[in-house]
Each structure stands twice: as C-alpha cells, then as structure tokens.
Design a protein around this motif. Structure first.
Motif, mmCIF file in Angstrom:
data_model
loop_
_atom_site.group_PDB
_atom_site.id
_atom_site.type_symbol
_atom_site.label_atom_id
_atom_site.label_comp_id
_atom_site.label_asym_id
_atom_site.label_seq_id
_atom_site.Cartn_x
_atom_site.Cartn_y
_atom_site.Cartn_z
ATOM 1 N N THR A 311 -8.741 8.692 -10.501
ATOM 2 C CA THR A 311 -7.957 8.214 -11.641
ATOM 3 C C THR A 311 -8.333 9.018 -12.880
ATOM 4 O OG1 THR A 311 -7.864 5.985 -10.686
ATOM 5 C CG2 THR A 311 -7.470 6.175 -13.049
ATOM 6 N N THR A 315 -8.008 6.527 -18.487
ATOM 7 C CA THR A 315 -7.159 5.406 -18.073
ATOM 8 C C THR A 315 -7.759 4.054 -18.461
ATOM 9 O OG1 THR A 315 -6.311 6.677 -16.203
ATOM 10 C CG2 THR A 315 -6.066 4.277 -16.089
ATOM 11 N N ILE A 329 -2.284 5.900 -19.430
ATOM 12 C CA ILE A 329 -2.916 7.124 -18.934
ATOM 13 C C ILE A 329 -2.688 8.238 -19.943
ATOM 14 C CG2 ILE A 329 -3.181 8.697 -16.979
ATOM 15 C CD1 ILE A 329 -1.077 5.679 -16.374
ATOM 16 N N TRP A 332 -1.744 11.948 -18.985
ATOM 17 C CA TRP A 332 -0.388 12.202 -18.479
ATOM 18 C C TRP A 332 0.694 11.717 -19.439
ATOM 19 C CZ3 TRP A 332 -1.461 9.874 -12.931
ATOM 20 C CH2 TRP A 332 -2.343 10.725 -12.250
ATOM 21 N N TYR A 353 -5.113 0.928 -7.130
ATOM 22 C CA TYR A 353 -4.564 1.857 -8.115
ATOM 23 C C TYR A 353 -5.267 3.208 -8.087
ATOM 24 C CZ TYR A 353 -1.162 -1.408 -9.592
ATOM 25 O OH TYR A 353 -0.060 -2.236 -9.577
ATOM 26 N N ASN A 354 -6.482 3.271 -7.613
ATOM 27 C CA ASN A 354 -7.079 4.581 -7.401
ATOM 28 C C ASN A 354 -6.305 5.335 -6.327
ATOM 29 O OD1 ASN A 354 -9.360 6.493 -7.991
ATOM 30 N ND2 ASN A 354 -9.645 6.238 -5.787
ATOM 31 N N PHE A 357 -2.964 6.417 -8.007
ATOM 32 C CA PHE A 357 -3.103 7.542 -8.926
ATOM 33 C C PHE A 357 -3.487 8.830 -8.200
ATOM 34 C CE2 PHE A 357 -3.797 4.128 -12.207
ATOM 35 C CZ PHE A 357 -2.583 4.352 -12.839
ATOM 36 N N ALA A 361 -1.062 11.900 -8.994
ATOM 37 C CA ALA A 361 -1.566 13.155 -9.552
ATOM 38 C C ALA A 361 -0.879 14.363 -8.923
ATOM 39 C CB ALA A 361 -3.066 13.241 -9.352
#
Length: 365
Positions: A311, A315, A329, A332, A353-354, A357, A361
């Motif tokens: 991540t 964040t 974030i 981004w 969520y890791n 993301f 990415a």
C-alpha cells in the motif's frame, strides 16, 4: 559581464514563472460542484482492464453488497462508480473521523488545545480521568470506560453501556495503552459539545459541509447537554458514497477546498499519520483493532506496523463496521470509497485492502 547578468536574470525569471505555474496548477485542482465529474480510467492515467482486476479482487473479499457502493476518484474525477453510490445509510465508525475533524477546528479556533485535560471542559471526568487529554481521547489511549455492561446482549465486551457518560474506573492510565473503545469516542463527543457549546452537526455543517456542497446528512444523537444534542462521537452519521468521497477529497487536498482552507493543513497531516507508539500495551484480544503503529487522530493509516506492505506509504482511511471505508492515497491523487451493510470481511480490512492496492498499483500510471 552584462551578458552574464542578463542570462542569470533570464534563468531567475524562468524559475519564478515555473514556480508560479506550479502554484497556479495547485490552485486549479479540480473540485466537484453539485456532482462529481466523470472520466474514463484511461483519461486519468489508469488502465481500465487492470482497474477492473483490482476491483474483482475487492469483490472476492466482500459480501452481498459487493461493488455496489464503490467509488474511485482520481484527479478529482470519478473513474469508477457502482450502481448504488447514492444510497445513504450509517457509515458507523467512519463517523469517528468527523469527531476528529471537529476537534481540529476547535483547536484552530483557540477554544482548546490537543494536550488540554478533557476534565477542564467536562467536570464528570475530574475524579477518574483528571490526567486524560484530548490527545488521549482522539488516539484511543485515554483508558476511558463507562459504568455498566454493554447494551447489546450478544456482546462479550462491556463497551456501549447505556450510560456512556457516567465515568467508571479506567481500563488503564492515560497514554499507557491502546484500546479501540466506542465509549471513549462517545465521551469525546460530549467533551467537544461542551467546548463548542453547539450541536456538532450544526457546527460542522456551517464550517465544512455547506462549503463543500455535501448536501443533506444526518448524525444521530446520544442524549443531550442543556438541550444541545450530543452527537454520538463514535457512529451514527448517515450519508452516501458520493458524499463520503467529498470528505476524503477534502483531506486529500490537506483541508483545502477551492480557495479556502477549511480544515487546518497541520491538523490534516497529523491526523493521517501514526500517533500511537508500537510500545504501548494492546488492551484488546481483537487484532483487527490494534492501532499501535496504525492509528492517527481517529484515522487509520498504513503506518509503521508493516502489515500493509503493498500500500502507498501516505495512505490513510476512515473505517466503519459493515465494510464502510474511505481511503485517501496522496501518491496517486486518489480517493477510494467502499460502503455497505453486509458485514466486515473475515480476513480483516488491512489484509483485504493491501491485496486490493497491490493490484491497483499495476493499473496506475
């Protein structure tokens, strides 16, 4: 010599113009009007195919609401929206970040300080919590506990007493431990109401919500104080994903909305970085609520705990029961909202969520 002088002057002027252009670009960041602008992912530098793969990953870890209330915003434009992003409901503990926002505003107005003792404003804390500061409350390190067991008969925890404003013996001395505890935030909501001498819903509406064109939103009360409603500092805010994204976008812009600094930049920055040392004692067996190295001022952060390695470092996110989240974030220039009423993912949000993301990415250019 004169020629060298003019060359130097030209270089200096060019750098100043470039600096002004950079500032002007900063000032012309896109903000939503009554509605968000739409764009394709490609228009905002995101691969549609790889974005969908990331969303499919998120969907696998979600329950019945899936991607219905998911919103992805980049550079101020919506690049993905589920079919139910205007569905309004309780955002549960995401509400805590709104309580934190009210604290930041009150500090900026000179009505209190982060290291002021909460008992200075709320006498009922004087006996058992004379050393607990506003900082302790907004970082869940106050040790606060209310008298009585939980109002929910199926809860093993003693949190959520029917009498959240009757202070009991502390769980621990302020600052010595971390315990994610809703009664802590209920009491903070009461203390901030004492400081503001105003309904926090009206307080935030005037200073923030009306200015960002949020629209109608609700915040359920938990009792009253001299006829002023005490908004529940831990939960009960109702809004939809497009509205929650405005709060995320306000924080992405470090508290600035168009030409006006609505939330102090310093407060936003501090709220969205870890404020809880890894060394303090964890006072819960629920590892998904471990805020050590992961918790700011009522914002969850990537932090220093090492459990979200894929991540982006900056964040931060609001997080509530039933898989309600709003991610900011900065790397981004992105806000991601997922709302629902379908229960938290069993794997834990930080794990889910890791994974999300990690896939996202690959899509971001």
């Amino acid at each position: 010599m004169k020629q060298i002088y003019w060359i130097f002057s030209a270089i200096l002027m060019l750098s100043l113009v470039q600096g002004c252009s950079s500032n002007n670009q900063h000032e012309t960041w896109l903000y939503p009007g009554e509605t968000w602008e739409q764009a394709t992912p490609q228009e905002e530098g995101v691969s549609s195919q790889l974005l969908q793969q990331a969303l499919d990953t998120l969907k696998r870890y979600s329950h019945r609401d899936g991607l219905e209330e998911v919103l992805v915003i980049r550079n101020g434009r919506v690049i993905y929206a589920g079919d139910s992003v205007t569905k309004s409901h309780n955002i549960y503990s995401c509400s805590k970040s709104f309580t934190s926002m009210a604290l930041g505003l009150l500090i900026a107005e000179g009505k209190c300080g982060l290291d002021d003792k909460a008992a200075k404003f709320e006498p009922i804390l004087q006996e058992n919590y004379s050393d607990a500061t506003l900082r302790h409350f907004t970082t869940m390190t106050s040790g606060y506990s209310a008298k009585g067991g939980s109002r929910w008969p199926d809860w093993e925890s003693d949190d959520w007493s029917w009498t959240p404003y009757q202070a009991d013996e502390p769980h621990f001395a302020p600052g010595t431990g971390y315990l994610y505890w809703d009664e802590n935030m209920m009491m903070l909501g009461r203390v901030l109401t004492q400081i503001a001498q105003e309904d926090l819903h009206a307080y935030l509406s005037e200073r923030i919500m009306n200015k960002i064109q949020l629209g109608t939103w609700k915040w359920g009360p938990e009792q009253s104080l001299d006829k002023i409603p005490i908004r529940n500092g831990c939960t009960n805010i109702e809004m939809n994903a497009t509205q929650l994204a405005r709060i995320g976008y306000l924080y992405l812009r470090q508290g600035k909305w168009k030409e006006e600094q609505l939330v102090p930049r310093e407060w936003v920055r501090a709220a969205m970085v870890n404020q809880v040392p890894m060394e303090v004692d964890l006072k819960t067996d629920n590892r998904t609520l471990d805020g050590r190295g992961r918790y700011g001022y009522n914002w969850w952060v990537k932090g220093i705990a090492g459990d979200m390695p894929d991540t982006p470092d900056g964040t931060a996110f609001m997080s509530g029961f039933n898989h309600n989240v709003c991610f900011v974030i900065p790397e981004w220039n992105m806000v991601v909202v997922r709302m629902g009423l379908d229960g938290n993912p069993e794997e834990g949000k930080r794990f889910v969520y890791n994974r999300f993301f990690r896939e996202l990415a690959k899509a971001v250019k």
